[in-house]
Design an enzyme around this catalytic site. Structure first.
Site, mmCIF file in Angstrom:
data_model
loop_
_atom_site.group_PDB
_atom_site.id
_atom_site.type_symbol
_atom_site.label_atom_id
_atom_site.label_comp_id
_atom_site.label_asym_id
_atom_site.label_seq_id
_atom_site.Cartn_x
_atom_site.Cartn_y
_atom_site.Cartn_z
ATOM 1 N N SER A 112 0.846 -1.177 0.000
ATOM 2 C CA SER A 112 0.000 0.000 0.000
ATOM 3 C C SER A 112 0.887 1.233 0.000
ATOM 4 C CB SER A 112 -0.908 0.007 1.242
ATOM 5 O OG SER A 112 -1.797 1.097 1.208
ATOM 6 N N LYS A 164 -3.903 -7.420 3.451
ATOM 7 C CA LYS A 164 -4.130 -6.326 2.495
ATOM 8 C C LYS A 164 -5.598 -6.258 2.105
ATOM 9 C CE LYS A 164 -2.803 -2.951 -0.280
ATOM 10 N NZ LYS A 164 -3.486 -2.780 -1.465
ATOM 11 N N HIS A 167 -7.263 -4.547 4.921
ATOM 12 C CA HIS A 167 -6.843 -3.141 4.819
ATOM 13 C C HIS A 167 -7.680 -2.401 3.786
ATOM 14 C CE1 HIS A 167 -4.453 -0.253 2.429
ATOM 15 N NE2 HIS A 167 -3.880 0.109 3.553
ATOM 16 N N ASN A 168 -7.827 -3.012 2.602
ATOM 17 C CA ASN A 168 -8.606 -2.359 1.543
ATOM 18 C C ASN A 168 -10.072 -2.230 1.930
ATOM 19 O OD1 ASN A 168 -6.366 -2.061 -0.052
ATOM 20 N ND2 ASN A 168 -6.883 -3.688 -1.474
ATOM 21 N N GLU A 171 -10.240 0.657 4.347
ATOM 22 C CA GLU A 171 -9.937 1.920 3.658
ATOM 23 C C GLU A 171 -11.105 2.377 2.790
ATOM 24 O OE1 GLU A 171 -6.238 3.646 1.089
ATOM 25 O OE2 GLU A 171 -6.893 1.610 0.608
#
Length: 190
Positions: A112, A164, A167-168, A171
């Site tokens: 990222s 990830k 995380h995405n 986000e």
């Protein structure tokens, strides 16, 4: 350290530059010859001394699969492939198994930072065996932000891309919430 880097788009190209600024040698390959240091994966592998580390930074799915398949035929036991794209974590398990049959290690790495990563560093979430992670660690150290935070060995193969994915999700859910809040604020007269 030497690194082969496959995929030199906006993120991959900036990653190559950041790694070079840290004093490492990067041999980059891209289908666009204007971006590439070499003209083929075979030439890339030939320019690296063993044990080799080749980082794949191409779109998830068929592009990653075909790149991993080709590298499996070119690399040797003791080499390591890193998938730094946005692959599904279950694909990582498959790639690790296919490569392990040839004695080649595999590490998955959620990355990222976008185009700002060149100057600010990249947040890295990686998964794989400690032995394979250790072979890539100087590159992780070059890519991550300065300070104590910004990278994590999240666990076994697949853990990096799983982290990830979470995380995405966080986000983009936050960005959606901000957008909806902004829309509500614009609609209110007071």
């Amino acid at each position: 350290m030497e690194l082969g880097l496959v995929g030199l788009g906006k993120m991959g190209g900036n990653m190559r530059e950041r790694i070079r600024r840290a004093g490492h040698t990067v041999v980059g390959y891209d289908r666009n010859p204007d971006l590439a240091d070499v003209h083929s994966l075979e030439e890339l592998v030939g320019k690296l001394k063993g044990p080799r580390v080749v980082w794949v930074m191409v779109p998830a799915g068929a592009a990653t699969q075909s790149t991993v398949d080709e590298l499996a035929e070119l690399l040797e036991p003791g080499d390591v492939v890193v998938d730094g794209g946005n692959s599904r974590w279950t694909d990582d398990e498959k790639h690790a198994e296919e490569l392990a049959a040839k004695g080649i290690g595999f590490v998955d790495c959620g990355v990222s930072g976008g185009v700002w990563g060149l100057e600010n560093g990249y947040a890295l979430m990686y998964g794989g065996d400690a032995e394979n992670v250790a072979k890539v660690q100087p590159i992780f150290d070059a890519l991550r932000p300065e300070g104590d935070f910004g990278s994590v060995h999240a666990g076994k193969v697949g853990a990096g891309h799983f982290a990830k994915m979470v995380h995405n999700g966080i986000e983009y859910a936050m960005m959606q919430a901000y957008a909806e809040g902004w829309e509500l604020l614009e609609k209110v007269d007071s």
